[in-house]
Structures are given as structure tokens and as C-alpha cells.
Scaffold this motif. Structure first.
Motif, PDB file in Angstrom:
ATOM      1  N   ALA A  30       0.847  -1.189   0.000  1.00 17.49           N
ATOM      2  CA  ALA A  30       0.000   0.000   0.000  1.00 17.49           C
ATOM      3  C   ALA A  30       0.882   1.239   0.000  1.00 17.49           C
ATOM      4  CB  ALA A  30      -0.924  -0.007   1.211  1.00 17.49           C
ATOM      5  N   ASP A  31       0.360   2.320  -0.581  1.00 21.86           N
ATOM      6  CA  ASP A  31       1.110   3.569  -0.598  1.00 21.86           C
ATOM      7  C   ASP A  31       0.279   4.747  -0.112  1.00 21.86           C
ATOM      8  OD1 ASP A  31      -0.628   4.113  -2.655  1.00 21.86           O
ATOM      9  OD2 ASP A  31       0.910   4.606  -4.125  1.00 21.86           O
ATOM     10  N   GLY A  32      -0.865   4.496   0.489  1.00 18.50           N
ATOM     11  CA  GLY A  32      -1.730   5.566   0.954  1.00 18.50           C
ATOM     12  C   GLY A  32      -2.808   5.930  -0.049  1.00 18.50           C
ATOM     13  N   ARG A  33      -2.554   5.652  -1.315  1.00 20.13           N
ATOM     14  CA  ARG A  33      -3.539   5.924  -2.364  1.00 20.13           C
ATOM     15  C   ARG A  33      -4.212   4.640  -2.843  1.00 20.13           C
ATOM     16  NH1 ARG A  33      -2.688   9.292  -7.990  1.00 20.13           N
ATOM     17  NH2 ARG A  33      -4.847   9.101  -8.614  1.00 20.13           N
ATOM     18  N   TYR A  34      -3.395   3.579  -2.960  1.00 21.26           N
ATOM     19  CA  TYR A  34      -3.896   2.279  -3.405  1.00 21.26           C
ATOM     20  C   TYR A  34      -3.375   1.186  -2.491  1.00 21.26           C
ATOM     21  CZ  TYR A  34      -5.035   4.682  -7.742  1.00 21.26           C
ATOM     22  OH  TYR A  34      -5.540   5.555  -8.662  1.00 21.26           O
ATOM     23  N   GLU A  35      -4.147   0.125  -2.411  1.00 22.66           N
ATOM     24  CA  GLU A  35      -3.739  -1.093  -1.716  1.00 22.66           C
ATOM     25  C   GLU A  35      -3.852  -2.217  -2.734  1.00 22.66           C
ATOM     26  OE1 GLU A  35      -4.983  -1.516   2.595  1.00 22.66           O
ATOM     27  OE2 GLU A  35      -6.151  -3.111   1.647  1.00 22.66           O
ATOM     28  N   ILE A  36      -2.763  -2.925  -2.955  1.00 21.11           N
ATOM     29  CA  ILE A  36      -2.743  -3.991  -3.953  1.00 21.11           C
ATOM     30  C   ILE A  36      -2.536  -5.315  -3.235  1.00 21.11           C
ATOM     31  CG2 ILE A  36      -1.592  -4.916  -5.999  1.00 21.11           C
ATOM     32  CD1 ILE A  36      -0.686  -1.992  -6.578  1.00 21.11           C
ATOM     33  N   HIS A  37      -3.471  -6.232  -3.416  1.00 21.73           N
ATOM     34  CA  HIS A  37      -3.397  -7.563  -2.814  1.00 21.73           C
ATOM     35  C   HIS A  37      -3.092  -8.565  -3.924  1.00 21.73           C
ATOM     36  CE1 HIS A  37      -5.163  -6.357   1.071  1.00 21.73           C
ATOM     37  NE2 HIS A  37      -5.692  -5.403   0.316  1.00 21.73           N
ATOM     38  N   TYR A  38      -2.240  -9.537  -3.620  1.00 19.59           N
ATOM     39  CA  TYR A  38      -1.878 -10.525  -4.634  1.00 19.59           C
ATOM     40  C   TYR A  38      -1.501 -11.831  -3.958  1.00 19.59           C
ATOM     41  CZ  TYR A  38       2.715  -8.768  -3.245  1.00 19.59           C
ATOM     42  OH  TYR A  38       3.808  -8.385  -2.518  1.00 19.59           O
ATOM     43  N   ASN A  39      -1.757 -12.917  -4.642  1.00 20.18           N
ATOM     44  CA  ASN A  39      -1.327 -14.244  -4.185  1.00 20.18           C
ATOM     45  C   ASN A  39      -1.326 -15.195  -5.373  1.00 20.18           C
ATOM     46  OD1 ASN A  39      -4.078 -14.682  -4.469  1.00 20.18           O
ATOM     47  ND2 ASN A  39      -4.386 -15.495  -2.442  1.00 20.18           N
ATOM     48  N   ALA A  40      -0.664 -16.333  -5.188  1.00 22.91           N
ATOM     49  CA  ALA A  40      -0.598 -17.356  -6.226  1.00 22.91           C
ATOM     50  C   ALA A  40      -0.853 -18.703  -5.574  1.00 22.91           C
ATOM     51  CB  ALA A  40       0.769 -17.342  -6.907  1.00 22.91           C
ATOM     52  N   PHE A  41      -1.547 -19.581  -6.288  1.00 22.61           N
ATOM     53  CA  PHE A  41      -1.896 -20.883  -5.738  1.00 22.61           C
ATOM     54  C   PHE A  41      -2.224 -21.851  -6.863  1.00 22.61           C
ATOM     55  CE2 PHE A  41      -5.482 -18.079  -5.862  1.00 22.61           C
ATOM     56  CZ  PHE A  41      -6.484 -18.827  -6.452  1.00 22.61           C
ATOM     57  N   ASN A  42      -2.213 -23.128  -6.541  1.00 21.11           N
ATOM     58  CA  ASN A  42      -2.517 -24.169  -7.514  1.00 21.11           C
ATOM     59  C   ASN A  42      -3.980 -24.032  -7.956  1.00 21.11           C
ATOM     60  OD1 ASN A  42      -3.184 -26.768  -8.678  1.00 21.11           O
ATOM     61  ND2 ASN A  42      -1.228 -27.466  -7.881  1.00 21.11           N
TER      62      ASN A  42
END
Length: 150
Positions: A30-42
Motif C-alpha cells: 500500500a502507498d496511501g492511495r492504493y492497496e494492492i493484494h496478490y497471491n498465487a496458488f494451484n
């Protein structure tokens, strides 16, 4: 069986919690303007019904990368927002697969899902480029993850 709007988001959250010992924990920045969530899985962690409903391919040799972007308002509220998402998955030899992301809009949730192939016990470097505002530079995200055949 009928699926309701938050079905994919619930399944992804459950998969991240249930399989967290297998490196499925969600990551974010996060940078105060955007929050980016990410993950990887089978990809075999999602049900055949959810895969079919969202046009995703399930295979014990295919993984999914999930990216969601939230815009943080002045009042602190977070709202899903669109973004330009691209990336690649590269093995230790530098052989890369370009990721093509599919936008999944559930109304109250917005996801970008990309897929790639892997082999048993393979370490991959996943590189993402996420650009919520086309007039500002993209966020560059990198993470390493080992994948196992399910």
C-alpha cells in the motif's frame, strides 16, 4: 449448484487461509492511495464449478495469480478499482511465461486472474506490473514461490 456474487472471493480467501502452510498467504502493498493484494496458488484449489463459471482452467500443473486493487479514499474507505495488470512467471533458468490476466467483476469485488504452468517442486519468480491510474507509473511487484503438484 448456484453461485452468488462473492463466491470466487470467498473461495480465494478460504484457500489462502486453509492452505497457508503451502505458501498461499495473501500478500499486499500500500502507498496511501492504493492497496494492492496478490497471491498465487494451484488452480486445483478452486472447484470445477467456479473454474467453469469464470473461464479458468484447472490442472494440477497450472497455478493462478490473483490480483485485486483497492483505492483508498480520503475518509479511509477502500473501494475496488480497475487497473492495467500484466506479469510473468519465470523459472530459475530465466524461462518466462507471460501472464494474461482476466478481469472478474463481482460488483463489490474486482479481481484480475492470470494463470501459468509449472512442474513439480518448481521455484518461480512472479513479476507483476499493476497500474491503477493510467496517468501514473505502474507498481512493480516481485515475489518467489515454490509450487507443488496437488
Amino acid at each position: 449448484m448456484r453461485f452468488y456474487p462473492a463466491t470466487l472471493s470467498r473461495l480465494l480467501a478460504i484457500a489462502a487461509l486453509v492452505f497457508s502452510p503451502m505458501a498461499l498467504a495473501e500478500q499486499s502493498m500500500a502507498d496511501g492511495r492504493y492497496e494492492i493484494h496478490y497471491n498465487a496458488f494451484n488452480s486445483s484449489f478452486i472447484t470445477p464449478e467456479v473454474a467453469q463459471q469464470n473461464g479458468l482452467v484447472r490442472s494440477k500443473y497450472r497455478a493462478l495469480v490473483n490480483v485485486s486493487v483497492l483505492e483508498i479514499g480520503a475518509d479511509g474507505n477502500k473501494q475496488p478499482t480497475t487497473a492495467i495488470v500484466s506479469g510473468q512467471a519465470a523459472n530459475l533458468l530465466g524461462q518466462a511465461q507471460q501472464l494474461e490476466f482476466k478481469k472478474i467483476d463481482e460488483g463489490n469485488a474486482l479481481y484480475y486472474i492470470g494463470s501459468f504452468r509449472f512442474t513439480e517442486d518448481e521455484q518461480l519468480k512472479i513479476t507483476l506490473r499493476v497500474q491503477p491510474d493510467p496517468n501514473r507509473p505502474a507498481y512493480n511487484i516481485e515475489f518467489d514461490q515454490r509450487f507443488y503438484v496437488d
